[in-house]
Design a protein around this motif. Structure first.
Motif, PDB file in Angstrom:
ATOM      1  N   ASP A  33      78.355  39.681  38.237  1.00 45.77           N
ATOM      2  CA  ASP A  33      77.485  39.324  37.113  1.00 45.77           C
ATOM      3  C   ASP A  33      76.319  38.451  37.558  1.00 45.77           C
ATOM      4  O   ASP A  33      75.242  38.505  36.958  1.00 45.77           O
ATOM      5  CB  ASP A  33      78.294  38.580  36.041  1.00 45.77           C
ATOM      6  CG  ASP A  33      79.246  39.492  35.289  1.00 45.77           C
ATOM      7  OD1 ASP A  33      79.063  40.720  35.359  1.00 45.77           O
ATOM      8  OD2 ASP A  33      80.170  38.970  34.634  1.00 45.77           O
ATOM      9  N   SER A  75      73.644  40.857  38.583  1.00 46.06           N
ATOM     10  CA  SER A  75      73.086  41.570  37.429  1.00 46.06           C
ATOM     11  C   SER A  75      72.179  40.665  36.605  1.00 46.06           C
ATOM     12  O   SER A  75      71.080  41.061  36.198  1.00 46.06           O
ATOM     13  CB  SER A  75      74.224  42.109  36.549  1.00 46.06           C
ATOM     14  OG  SER A  75      75.030  43.000  37.265  1.00 46.06           O
ATOM     15  N   ASN A  76      72.626  39.441  36.347  1.00 54.86           N
ATOM     16  CA  ASN A  76      71.833  38.523  35.534  1.00 54.86           C
ATOM     17  C   ASN A  76      70.545  38.116  36.238  1.00 54.86           C
ATOM     18  O   ASN A  76      69.495  37.960  35.600  1.00 54.86           O
ATOM     19  CB  ASN A  76      72.663  37.289  35.182  1.00 54.86           C
ATOM     20  CG  ASN A  76      73.798  37.610  34.228  1.00 54.86           C
ATOM     21  OD1 ASN A  76      73.721  38.576  33.474  1.00 54.86           O
ATOM     22  ND2 ASN A  76      74.853  36.814  34.268  1.00 54.86           N
ATOM     23  N   ARG A 110      67.994  40.906  35.889  1.00 57.74           N
ATOM     24  CA  ARG A 110      67.357  40.884  34.575  1.00 57.74           C
ATOM     25  C   ARG A 110      66.328  39.757  34.481  1.00 57.74           C
ATOM     26  O   ARG A 110      65.235  39.939  33.939  1.00 57.74           O
ATOM     27  CB  ARG A 110      68.424  40.715  33.489  1.00 57.74           C
ATOM     28  CG  ARG A 110      69.391  41.900  33.385  1.00 57.74           C
ATOM     29  CD  ARG A 110      70.358  41.702  32.216  1.00 57.74           C
ATOM     30  NE  ARG A 110      71.316  42.801  32.115  1.00 57.74           N
ATOM     31  CZ  ARG A 110      72.556  42.752  32.584  1.00 57.74           C
ATOM     32  NH1 ARG A 110      72.994  41.659  33.183  1.00 57.74           N
ATOM     33  NH2 ARG A 110      73.362  43.794  32.450  1.00 57.74           N
ATOM     34  N   GLU A 155      68.302  47.528  29.331  1.00 60.67           N
ATOM     35  CA  GLU A 155      69.167  46.609  30.070  1.00 60.67           C
ATOM     36  C   GLU A 155      68.402  45.774  31.078  1.00 60.67           C
ATOM     37  O   GLU A 155      68.699  44.601  31.274  1.00 60.67           O
ATOM     38  CB  GLU A 155      70.284  47.390  30.769  1.00 60.67           C
ATOM     39  CG  GLU A 155      71.356  47.904  29.847  1.00 60.67           C
ATOM     40  CD  GLU A 155      72.104  46.799  29.128  1.00 60.67           C
ATOM     41  OE1 GLU A 155      72.183  45.676  29.664  1.00 60.67           O
ATOM     42  OE2 GLU A 155      72.597  47.051  28.024  1.00 60.67           O
ATOM     43  N   ALA A 198      72.022  47.374  44.142  1.00 61.17           N
ATOM     44  CA  ALA A 198      72.227  47.760  42.744  1.00 61.17           C
ATOM     45  C   ALA A 198      71.076  48.568  42.165  1.00 61.17           C
ATOM     46  O   ALA A 198      69.943  48.069  42.055  1.00 61.17           O
ATOM     47  CB  ALA A 198      72.459  46.517  41.890  1.00 61.17           C
ATOM     48  N   SER A 221      74.358  51.659  34.789  1.00 58.69           N
ATOM     49  CA  SER A 221      75.602  51.004  34.396  1.00 58.69           C
ATOM     50  C   SER A 221      76.481  50.715  35.607  1.00 58.69           C
ATOM     51  O   SER A 221      77.201  49.721  35.642  1.00 58.69           O
ATOM     52  CB  SER A 221      76.360  51.874  33.387  1.00 58.69           C
ATOM     53  OG  SER A 221      76.663  53.139  33.948  1.00 58.69           O
ATOM     54  N   ILE A 254      74.190  47.513  37.436  1.00 62.06           N
ATOM     55  CA  ILE A 254      74.068  46.189  36.806  1.00 62.06           C
ATOM     56  C   ILE A 254      74.910  46.054  35.543  1.00 62.06           C
ATOM     57  O   ILE A 254      74.932  44.985  34.933  1.00 62.06           O
ATOM     58  CB  ILE A 254      72.597  45.860  36.472  1.00 62.06           C
ATOM     59  CG1 ILE A 254      72.045  46.828  35.424  1.00 62.06           C
ATOM     60  CG2 ILE A 254      71.751  45.863  37.730  1.00 62.06           C
ATOM     61  CD1 ILE A 254      70.672  46.427  34.905  1.00 62.06           C
ATOM     62  N   ALA A 313      79.176  45.739  35.923  1.00 60.67           N
ATOM     63  CA  ALA A 313      78.774  46.913  36.688  1.00 60.67           C
ATOM     64  C   ALA A 313      79.991  47.729  37.088  1.00 60.67           C
ATOM     65  O   ALA A 313      81.070  47.187  37.354  1.00 60.67           O
ATOM     66  CB  ALA A 313      78.000  46.490  37.931  1.00 60.67           C
ATOM     67  N   GLU A 366      78.647  45.532  43.807  1.00 60.61           N
ATOM     68  CA  GLU A 366      77.297  45.429  44.358  1.00 60.61           C
ATOM     69  C   GLU A 366      77.062  44.026  44.916  1.00 60.61           C
ATOM     70  O   GLU A 366      77.750  43.070  44.545  1.00 60.61           O
ATOM     71  CB  GLU A 366      76.250  45.716  43.276  1.00 60.61           C
ATOM     72  CG  GLU A 366      76.446  47.014  42.518  1.00 60.61           C
ATOM     73  CD  GLU A 366      75.965  48.230  43.296  1.00 60.61           C
ATOM     74  OE1 GLU A 366      75.591  48.088  44.479  1.00 60.61           O
ATOM     75  OE2 GLU A 366      75.972  49.338  42.716  1.00 60.61           O
TER      76      GLU A 366
END
Length: 343
Positions: free
Chosen positions: A8, A11-12, A15, A37, A98, A102, A105, A112, A116
């Motif tokens: 996470d 992923s965050n 973003r 996303e 990544a 889906s 991320i 995910a 990653e």
């Protein structure tokens, strides 16, 4: 200070960077719902985002390309055999494994699908500057071209071909969108409401064997078994869907008579066994554009019977009139989805 990222955290950070000013993304594959996303709900209003993707391997969803502005967006390009995953903006740089998908991320708050990892470098760092130079050079290469109508049609053809490959050859299973859903081909998805006070649906295990079960009063389960069932939470008076609720789906693979025999009504249940094979969903149930279209349509007066607003018969599912209403509902959702994604 550079950071190593995974899960996470990665992923965050992706973003955060992508939503910064002057975003530049050289990312190979863009999956279902990736525009929302990665960039959030404000992407359509932005004019400072440059994207380079790949369409040659069939890993980029053509609907997502449309959501990113194809075929009119001059700031959306593709490069044959691009495999990079680089996110760059005034907020910094993320380089890693990544994709914008889906699997890469995550989606709608879910993690995910793949493991990653990547690295973050702050804006102004030597690595950030090198990445800027690399992106500008790649952007200006002759082989880096706009995703025009011809490229979009090619992406659609390659996406469809990849969907037919065995799973082990698919980078991300292309579930498609609600626009790909055909009730006659895929089977009608039944609709069932519930309230915060209980109602028909409970999201808990049943006798250790299943989950997401539906209480029914009729012991004739013909027409219910072997179907996808969509459950959605409504207000107590049935006047609308709960604002922050989201529909969820289960596949009816088992039936148990008199599970609630001690109660006066609705003693039977139909549910999805955890150990039973489940067919692939007919479209991507987690697509945020689908969820918005669903809520818009289910709240309309034409479909008040699906919410039992008049409290006539809360447990209707498979009678003839209800089946016809559900068919009209899914057609209306497709139209609302099409209007929202092509606006």
């Amino acid at each position: 200070m550079p950071e190593f990222l995974s899960g996470d955290g990665l992923s965050n950070r992706i973003r955060e960077v992508a939503r910064g000013r002057d975003a530049r993304c050289a990312v190979a594959f863009w999956g279902t719902g990736a525009a929302y996303e990665v960039f959030g709900g404000e992407f359509a209003q932005r004019d400072d985002v440059k994207i380079i993707c790949d369409i040659s391997m069939g890993g980029t969803n053509p609907l997502t390309l449309r959501q990113l502005g194809a075929p009119e967006n001059e700031l959306l390009k593709f490069k044959e055999s691009l495999h990079a995953k680089t996110y760059l903006s005034e907020e910094g740089l993320v380089v890693g494994s990544a994709n914008a998908s889906s699997n890469g991320i995550g989606r709608a708050g879910s993690p995910a699908g793949l493991v990653e990892a990547g690295s973050f470098f702050p804006a102004g760092s030597p690595e950030w500057q090198e990445a800027q130079n690399w992106f500008c050079s790649l952007w200006d290469e002759p082989g880096c071209v706009e995703v025009d109508q011809q490229a979009l049609e090619r992406a659609e053809d390659l996406w469809r071909r990849r969907a037919k490959l065995p799973v082990e050859f698919q980078a991300e299973a292309p579930a498609g969108t609600v626009l790909d859903y055909d009730p006659d081909r895929d089977g009608l998805i039944l609709l069932s409401w519930y309230t915060c006070n209980g109602g028909q649906v409970h999201d808990r295990e049943v006798a250790g064997n299943g989950r997401s079960f539906l209480r029914i009063s009729d012991d004739d389960n013909n027409g219910i078994m072997g179907k996808w069932i969509c459950c959605f939470q409504v207000l107590d008076d049935g006047t609308g869907m709960e604002e922050n609720a989201r529909p969820y789906f289960f596949f009816s693979s088992d039936f148990e008579e008199d599970y609630f025999a001690e109660e006066d009504s609705d003693p039977h249940i139909v549910y999805q066994r955890v150990d039973a094979p489940t067919p692939p969903p007919p479209f991507d149930f987690d697509d945020p554009y689908f969820r918005r279209a669903f809520q818009d349509v289910i709240n309309r007066g034409d479909f008040s019977q699906l919410r039992d607003e008049d409290h006539d018969d809360p447990w209707l599912l498979t009678d003839h009139d209800h089946i016809n209403l559900m068919r009209r509902f899914w057609l209306a959702v497709q139209k609302a989805y099409r209007d929202a994604t092509q606006a």
